[in-house]
Design an enzyme around this catalytic site. Structure first.
Site, mmCIF file in Angstrom:
data_model
loop_
_atom_site.group_PDB
_atom_site.id
_atom_site.type_symbol
_atom_site.label_atom_id
_atom_site.label_comp_id
_atom_site.label_asym_id
_atom_site.label_seq_id
_atom_site.Cartn_x
_atom_site.Cartn_y
_atom_site.Cartn_z
ATOM 1 N N ASP A 109 2.749 8.848 7.130
ATOM 2 C CA ASP A 109 3.807 9.831 6.855
ATOM 3 C C ASP A 109 4.023 10.986 7.847
ATOM 4 O OD1 ASP A 109 3.603 8.220 4.675
ATOM 5 O OD2 ASP A 109 3.684 9.826 3.212
ATOM 6 N N GLU A 121 -8.910 9.162 -1.477
ATOM 7 C CA GLU A 121 -7.813 8.722 -0.607
ATOM 8 C C GLU A 121 -8.178 8.922 0.871
ATOM 9 O OE1 GLU A 121 -4.223 10.810 -1.593
ATOM 10 O OE2 GLU A 121 -2.926 9.480 -0.431
HETATM 11 C C1 9WN Z 1 5.388 7.481 0.853
HETATM 12 C C2 9WN Z 1 0.878 4.996 -1.290
HETATM 13 C C3 9WN Z 1 1.455 5.563 0.000
HETATM 14 C C4 9WN Z 1 0.813 4.943 1.249
HETATM 15 C C5 9WN Z 1 1.180 5.702 2.518
HETATM 16 C C6 9WN Z 1 0.879 7.185 2.313
HETATM 17 C C7 9WN Z 1 1.646 7.704 1.103
HETATM 18 C C8 9WN Z 1 3.989 7.832 0.317
HETATM 19 C C9 9WN Z 1 3.988 9.289 -0.143
HETATM 20 O O1 9WN Z 1 1.266 6.986 -0.044
HETATM 21 O O2 9WN Z 1 3.038 7.580 1.352
HETATM 22 O O3 9WN Z 1 5.465 6.128 1.135
HETATM 23 O O4 9WN Z 1 4.358 9.517 -1.291
HETATM 24 O O5 9WN Z 1 3.665 10.161 0.644
HETATM 25 O O6 9WN Z 1 1.181 7.910 3.455
HETATM 26 O O7 9WN Z 1 0.442 5.197 3.603
HETATM 27 O O8 9WN Z 1 1.211 3.625 1.379
HETATM 28 O O9 9WN Z 1 -0.518 5.076 -1.269
#
Ligand code: 9WN
Length: 446
Positions: free
Chosen positions: A168, A410
């Site tokens: 992100d 995480e």
């Molecule tokens: C947006 C779900 C996801 C991961 C990504 C992480 C985060 C989402 C967010 O969470 O992204 O897609 O809400 O920020 O960066 O790698 O797949 O765990």
């Protein structure tokens, strides 16, 4: 270190808690839907305890494939037109599935990898028949990445939102976004220091301490990019015609290249000749990766799509490049030196998402410093593939120790291993199972 069996048991419990029958949430309440690369890593772990359930995890993703071939990065749980699905309104695009609400972008294409690994756990007959069933889905997905995302025929796929990289708020993208793509209203929020007002509307910081999530200005910037894509109905021609944000991302393309190789292996196993067009594209990509190498700093970088300007900000992506499996030996040697350097990527709890010596580095700052277990998994695989067995083993051990001591978080501080982000995070649990199994039977995955 906690006993391996206990660790695997505890990890299985996390996956069970997050199991929603046909898919696994990354962590509730923060991430209540199905995500593409999360499900891939989850399936890679789940195959050791329940191959059938691992297969379902991937089949569920494949059901959401758009008619143009895209596999979306989020598949929304529950009924259509809930708050989150309204953010995306995938139904505005004619290619989106009718009965499933999804996002309008994709995520790193690590699906062929997940498929072969799950397939290894199935008996011969089931393996072949499942591979035959999913191969066309994967082939259409890879073809879409070339036809829609490589319009100049360069061998590299472009991404239109930082969420597509999975990393992100990674600094190479954020710098570009702040310098060239910040809409006026976000610039005003930034300069007039209005963020406290917007903080009130953030849900994530009610669940996780704000310093462990991205800044409010960054979050607004990401949402504004998403809104611009939505206004163009996720139509790539309209998006590119308005020169919105487009970057040939290193992490994404390294994963794409490795998964091309795996897709070719699947085609061979089921004796399904791969089309000449796709084969040609794939070969071109392997060469194109070398265009992202900067000999002066001895690192790989992402590149801006139109100008070909390299985004010369060192990040974890430079090491994920190893996962592509096509890095020349002398480049791989230079990357491994970065991994050994304590001021770069070699602090006590590696591998940090940003070099420890970078001005961007924050030990708990989401993708701007912490160690994430999924990027470790990719780097371990890349190290093995390039013959750095000792480095791969050391990283496997340190990753497992970190999880065993701190829990299934995480992400973690690379400096002292302290945990951050969501608790009981699915891919941390799944990858712990996979890495623990590799230690026990090293021949399994090599
Ligand atoms: C947006 C779900 C996801 C991961 C990504 C992480 C985060 C989402 C967010 O969470 O992204 O897609 O809400 O920020 O960066 O790698 O797949 O765990």
């Amino acid at each position: 270190m906690q006993d391996m069996e206990e660790l695997k048991q505890a990890a299985a419990t996390v996956l069970q808690q997050n199991d929603r029958e046909t898919f696994t949430v990354p962590a509730e309440p923060l991430y209540p839907h199905q995500w593409l690369w999360d499900s891939a890593f989850i399936a890679i772990g789940l195959r050791h305890i329940n191959p059938q359930r691992a297969k379902t995890e991937l089949d569920q993703l494949f059901k959401a494939q758009w008619t143009n071939g895209m596999i979306p990065h989020v598949i929304h749980a529950g009924e259509k037109r809930t708050r989150d699905s309204n953010v995306w309104r995938s139904w505005m695009n004619p290619h989106a599935p009718e009965d499933i609400s999804t996002s309008g972008i994709t995520q790193p294409p690590i699906l062929a990898e997940a498929v072969v690994r799950v397939a290894e756990s199935l008996d011969d007959h089931e393996r072949k028949s499942w591979l035959k069933q999913v191969y066309p889905v994967l082939e259409r997905y890879h073809m879409w990445l070339y036809t829609e995302r490589d319009p100049h025929n360069e061998g590299l796929a472009l991404q239109i939102h930082p969420w597509e990289t999975g990393l992100d708020n990674t600094p190479p993208w954020m710098r570009e976004l702040h310098d060239h793509q910040l809409p006026l209203w976000v610039q005003s929020v930034k300069s007039l220091r209005l963020t406290p007002l917007f903080n009130l509307f953030r849900n994530d910081t009610k669940i996780i301490p704000a310093h462990q999530r991205m800044s409010t200005v960054d979050a607004l910037a990401l949402y504004s990019v998403q809104r611009r894509l939505r206004r163009k109905n996720y139509d790539i021609n309209r998006i590119l015609a308005h020169s919105l944000f487009a970057i040939e991302d290193l992490t994404f393309n390294a994963i794409f290249i490795r998964n091309n190789t795996i897709l070719r292996d699947i085609a061979e196993e089921i004796q399904q000749p791969i089309g000449d067009e796709l084969k040609g594209y794939m070969e071109q990509s392997e060469e194109a990766l070398q265009q992202l190498w900067d000999p002066y700093s001895g690192q790989y970088y992402s590149r801006e799509f139109v100008s070909h300007k390299m985004l010369k900000e060192s990040s974890i992506a430079t090491l994920v490049a190893l996962y592509a499996g096509v890095v020349p030996e002398e480049n791989a040697d230079q990357l491994v030196k970065l991994l050994e350097d304590e001021h770069m990527f070699g602090p006590p709890f590696p591998v940090p998402s940003m070099p420890v010596g970078s001005n961007w580095f924050q030990e708990h700052g989401y993708w701007q410093g912490p160690t994430w277990v999924n990027t470790n998994w990719l780097i371990i695989d890349g190290l093995e593939r390039h013959g750095y067995k000792d480095h791969a083993e050391a990283l496997t051990q340190s990753t497992l120790e970190m999880i065993a001591e701190r829990g299934f978080y995480e992400y973690f501080s690379p400096l002292d291993g302290s945990p951050a982000g969501a608790e009981n995070f699915s891919w941390t649990a799944a990858i712990a199972i996979d890495l623990a199994n590799r230690i026990e039977s090293p021949s399994l995955d090599t």
